[in-house]
Scaffold this motif. Sequence first.
Motif, PDB file in Angstrom:
ATOM      1  N   LEU A 304       0.910  -1.311   0.119  1.00 41.64           N
ATOM      2  CA  LEU A 304      -0.072   0.109   0.183  1.00 41.64           C
ATOM      3  C   LEU A 304       0.933   1.109  -0.060  1.00 41.64           C
ATOM      4  CD1 LEU A 304      -3.077   1.533   0.242  1.00 41.64           C
ATOM      5  CD2 LEU A 304      -2.411   1.211   3.076  1.00 41.64           C
ATOM      6  N   LEU A 317      -9.565  -1.034   5.016  1.00 41.96           N
ATOM      7  CA  LEU A 317      -8.500  -1.702   5.539  1.00 41.96           C
ATOM      8  C   LEU A 317      -8.090  -2.139   7.023  1.00 41.96           C
ATOM      9  CD1 LEU A 317      -6.066  -3.358   4.322  1.00 41.96           C
ATOM     10  CD2 LEU A 317      -4.555  -1.261   4.510  1.00 41.96           C
ATOM     11  N   LEU A 321      -7.643  -5.650   8.548  1.00 41.20           N
ATOM     12  CA  LEU A 321      -6.400  -6.123   8.209  1.00 41.20           C
ATOM     13  C   LEU A 321      -6.054  -7.349   9.196  1.00 41.20           C
ATOM     14  CD1 LEU A 321      -3.862  -5.246   7.406  1.00 41.20           C
ATOM     15  CD2 LEU A 321      -3.649  -3.327   9.113  1.00 41.20           C
ATOM     16  N   LEU A 378      -2.753  -2.880  -3.161  1.00 42.87           N
ATOM     17  CA  LEU A 378      -4.136  -2.541  -2.346  1.00 42.87           C
ATOM     18  C   LEU A 378      -4.348  -0.962  -2.748  1.00 42.87           C
ATOM     19  CD1 LEU A 378      -3.747  -4.110   1.176  1.00 42.87           C
ATOM     20  CD2 LEU A 378      -5.079  -4.891  -0.882  1.00 42.87           C
ATOM     21  N   PRO A 380      -8.452   0.599  -1.889  1.00 45.37           N
ATOM     22  CA  PRO A 380      -9.600   0.351  -1.896  1.00 45.37           C
ATOM     23  C   PRO A 380     -10.289   1.737  -1.777  1.00 45.37           C
ATOM     24  CG  PRO A 380      -8.463   0.018   0.030  1.00 45.37           C
ATOM     25  CD  PRO A 380      -7.336   0.358  -0.721  1.00 45.37           C
ATOM     26  N   ALA A 432     -15.899  -3.661   3.789  1.00 47.96           N
ATOM     27  CA  ALA A 432     -14.741  -4.088   4.316  1.00 47.96           C
ATOM     28  C   ALA A 432     -14.573  -5.543   3.741  1.00 47.96           C
ATOM     29  CB  ALA A 432     -14.486  -3.719   5.892  1.00 47.96           C
ATOM     30  N   LEU A 435     -13.449  -6.288   0.355  1.00 51.92           N
ATOM     31  CA  LEU A 435     -12.047  -6.172   0.210  1.00 51.92           C
ATOM     32  C   LEU A 435     -11.446  -7.442   0.830  1.00 51.92           C
ATOM     33  CD1 LEU A 435      -9.399  -4.571  -0.294  1.00 51.92           C
ATOM     34  CD2 LEU A 435      -9.823  -3.468   1.988  1.00 51.92           C
ATOM     35  N   SER A 439      -9.533  -9.960  -1.894  1.00 56.25           N
ATOM     36  CA  SER A 439      -8.008 -10.339  -1.496  1.00 56.25           C
ATOM     37  C   SER A 439      -7.754 -11.978  -1.089  1.00 56.25           C
ATOM     38  CB  SER A 439      -7.561  -9.472  -0.184  1.00 56.25           C
ATOM     39  OG  SER A 439      -7.932  -8.182  -0.552  1.00 56.25           O
TER      40      SER A 439
END
Length: 575
Positions: A304, A317, A321, A378, A380, A432, A435, A439
């Motif tokens: 990132l 994120l 995370l 990343l 987003p 979220a 995402l 991923s």
Amino acid sequence: MTPLRVLFVSSEVVPFVKVGGLADVAGSLPQALAARGIDIRVIMPLYRPVKTQYKDKLKFVRWSQVKLGWRSMYSGLLTLHQNGITYYFIDNDYYFGSDQIYQDYSFDVERFCFFQRAVLEACGQPMDFEPDIIHCNDWETGLIPCLLQAHYQSNGYHCQTKTLYTIHNLKFQGVFGSDRIADLCDLSSDYLNDFGVLKDGAANFMKAGIVYSQHVNTVSPTYASEIMNDFYGEGLDAILRGFSYKVSGILNGLDTRSYDPASDPAIPSHYDSSNVVAGKAACKASLQQELGLPSAADKPLFALISRLTEQKGLDLLLFILDELLDDDIQLVVLGNGESRYEDALKAVAARRPDRMAVQIRFDEKLARRIYAGADFFLMPSVFEPCGLSQMIAMRYGALPIVRETGGLKDTVHPYNQYTGTGNGFSFANINAHELLFTSKYAVDVYRRHDEAWTALVKSALSSDFSWDQSAAQYLALYQGLTGVSRTEANPGAPAPDLQVKPELRPANSSAVSKAGAARKTTKTSARRSGKAGHKTKSAGSKAATRRKTTQEAAPSKRKASSGRAQTESNKSDKE
């Protein structure tokens, strides 16, 4: 054949100064347009760092006094020719004699009012250049179309000059008190009203650019569509819908000569599509060692590189995370911004040093090494007008994982397991777990489908993000604005979908019914500004000798044209 003449106006330009992506565009686009035969010149403020670094190369052209409220301010014009482009600089130590490009917001209004007035004063005879088009960028130049009409074209000068206004980020609009703008820019109520410069009772530079320019474009087609609705419109969506007939989007390009993994001196191993697997593996191992992460060739390395702000999707994120790191991946973060995001990222990295490394700073060379070593990138973002980072990541073979918004949607094509196509991964909503799941899917492709993964990386590497296509579309847009084709474009390049109405100049309805009184008021205003009116007349008369198309044939025709333009424009005002 005389080439199109374009004056590109920007508050920041690479290689002189850079704060954001605007500087990259202002540095690369003019060069791409010049290669297509356009006589394009760039003008910006002469900030102290530029004056210090280029003092031996700058050539003094002239100086004048610019009327600004009750003061007459010194305005110097200097020039520099570099990389085939002529650059002009507006000099004033009071406004630009600082190392900071942007300063206190209340002072910036005065700084950029001065800059915009000085730019228009320099057009024509002072710089020996009468532009067909003034290309304005973001709020710092948003008043130029209005000032051009109010102080020059209404008096018969620069009548053939058109204006293009490019929105790089709608969030920053330049909103200031109307009384102060009336004083600094000598604008009457014919322009400082709800049909013109004012939005919710305050002067709005970006709104002025939208209303008074002949055409508005954004830095990606999707963003041009998104800003028509209230979520992305930042309060200007109704105005943009009203002027939708003159709004389009052109995707930004990338300096592919600088961002080239086959020759970039900042990365430890060079590679192209023929040796991308081995080349990226070497860069990955070097990056892990540099940042103190365990050396593990089989672990997916996420990256990132960003300003740490809400816009960039940091909340998404941070929410997932730990769960993402639990999937036996590594994450590298480079950037700075809001302290709440900096502290949160550092806290996670402190808890999980074997999985995550954080660098709260920005380092251009380290950024390139991260692009080269990362497997995934990343991004987003909640909104993203264009975005360059995802293009750079693909240029270095790091597959982007992005939210489908703005330029991210236009550049990242999600992997399709049935056709094998794509150059990255994407998700639709500001969510979220979308995402997270996207991923995890990308990691699954990395671990279990080697052929598909390699094909995706090669597809990303071969994506064309050069300025060639964008320059062809800007050329077509310039030609549409002027109505004259004076340069030869690449016939294979796509043209933007637009319908240009070059003579629409919005004003308020009272000015239509009292056109003669409005013109008289504007002339009186020009006389009060003294230096502006005087020097513009000098510039206009000399330019007319060189080029008959600069002005209308006779004063009486100029007045009639101005009145008709205001009348017609009021019919189209759809705020």
